[in-house]
Design a protein around this motif. Sequence first.
Motif, PDB file in Angstrom:
ATOM      1  N   ASP A  71     -13.479  -7.706  33.169  1.00 57.04           N
ATOM      2  CA  ASP A  71     -12.026  -7.558  33.167  1.00 57.04           C
ATOM      3  C   ASP A  71     -11.372  -8.518  34.151  1.00 57.04           C
ATOM      4  O   ASP A  71     -10.257  -8.985  33.928  1.00 57.04           O
ATOM      5  CB  ASP A  71     -11.634  -6.124  33.530  1.00 57.04           C
ATOM      6  N   GLU A  72     -12.066  -8.791  35.273  1.00 59.15           N
ATOM      7  CA  GLU A  72     -11.526  -9.666  36.301  1.00 59.15           C
ATOM      8  C   GLU A  72     -11.762 -11.139  35.995  1.00 59.15           C
ATOM      9  O   GLU A  72     -11.145 -12.005  36.611  1.00 59.15           O
ATOM     10  CB  GLU A  72     -12.164  -9.322  37.662  1.00 59.15           C
ATOM     11  N   ILE A  73     -12.655 -11.434  35.059  1.00 63.03           N
ATOM     12  CA  ILE A  73     -13.048 -12.818  34.803  1.00 63.03           C
ATOM     13  C   ILE A  73     -12.519 -13.337  33.476  1.00 63.03           C
ATOM     14  O   ILE A  73     -12.009 -14.457  33.394  1.00 63.03           O
ATOM     15  CB  ILE A  73     -14.593 -12.945  34.795  1.00 63.03           C
ATOM     16  N   ALA A  74     -12.651 -12.528  32.420  1.00 62.11           N
ATOM     17  CA  ALA A  74     -12.526 -13.036  31.057  1.00 62.11           C
ATOM     18  C   ALA A  74     -11.088 -13.171  30.585  1.00 62.11           C
ATOM     19  O   ALA A  74     -10.215 -12.377  30.917  1.00 62.11           O
ATOM     20  CB  ALA A  74     -13.300 -12.138  30.101  1.00 62.11           C
ATOM     21  N   ASP A  75     -10.874 -14.210  29.760  1.00 55.41           N
ATOM     22  CA  ASP A  75      -9.606 -14.381  29.042  1.00 55.41           C
ATOM     23  C   ASP A  75      -9.659 -13.694  27.682  1.00 55.41           C
ATOM     24  O   ASP A  75      -8.623 -13.363  27.113  1.00 55.41           O
ATOM     25  CB  ASP A  75      -9.320 -15.878  28.834  1.00 55.41           C
TER      26      ASP A  75
END
Length: 323
Positions: A216-220
């Motif tokens: 959730d914190e990384i992905a687009d």
Amino acid sequence: MAIRQDAAGHPAQPVSGNSGSITATAVSRSFGRVHAVEHMDFHAPAGKVTALIGPNGAGKTTLLLMLASLLAPDSGTISVGGLDPVHHRAEVRSRIGWMPDTLGVWESLTAREILTQMARFYRLPSAGIGQRVSMMLDRVRLSDLADQPARVLSRGQQQRLSLGRALIHDPSVLLLDEPASGLDPGSRVELRTMLRQLAAAGKAVVVSSHVLSELDEIADGAVFVNQGRTVRQQTTEEAAASGRRYAVSATDSEALAAKLTELGLAFRVEDGRRPAFSLLLLNDDDAARLLRDLVLAGVGVSSFAPASGALEETYMNLEGERR
């Protein structure tokens, strides 16, 4: 004008604006009677981090191996910046950085020797290899352990070395299988920051992980797979727009339950060290409105936070539909 060719002598296709993207269309791969991947579709655009999500046995690693050109599909096509790995394997591999879930071979070599050998495999200019290796060791925080055998490194240190190995030739596509496994909390934060920086530099970053809160914190965006098939593709914004579950607890649980019922909100009680009420809210505005209503009603709210991330919520919904 000379026509550029790959190592096999095939004309290399021109690199377009999607030179960093990677796409699989209707790919399938079987191992005997086991159909690991069946007509799976996947797309990871340049400049974005794409999560690959699915349960164990869903076909994620098989797909990653095919994307990395380490395993040929039985059918379907794969494109890396417009190039087919079947006909342009050498050029495709020069564009891909592959990080498996374990470091693997060469555990008797030092971290410096491993990165140096990988740089030679990718035919980097000899004069610059030493500087490139030193820079990469510093980037993955292994300079102090550069001359230690890989076998003495901890699991987290080996993961950082594996990442450095994948990045040594500055690939345009990065494929990572469980990259955060074994990393301490600080290293996980560093990994998230690095992956966002790599995407901002125009690379296509693909991350397969079971730690959905990290994604959730990384992905687009994300591609969800199950039983060898693609079941959903969506951006993180689309996932968030579908709502997510919140956990709310209060000093007086009966007062909280009464107010939620009065507001017409469906909820369930989650058992745990601190029992909480779980309910689905559509967006941040609904969450802010509910918190305000509870406080104004005199409910002593002791905790109020998302119980799951947006991608985790989609995953759990898909699992529920499958069952």
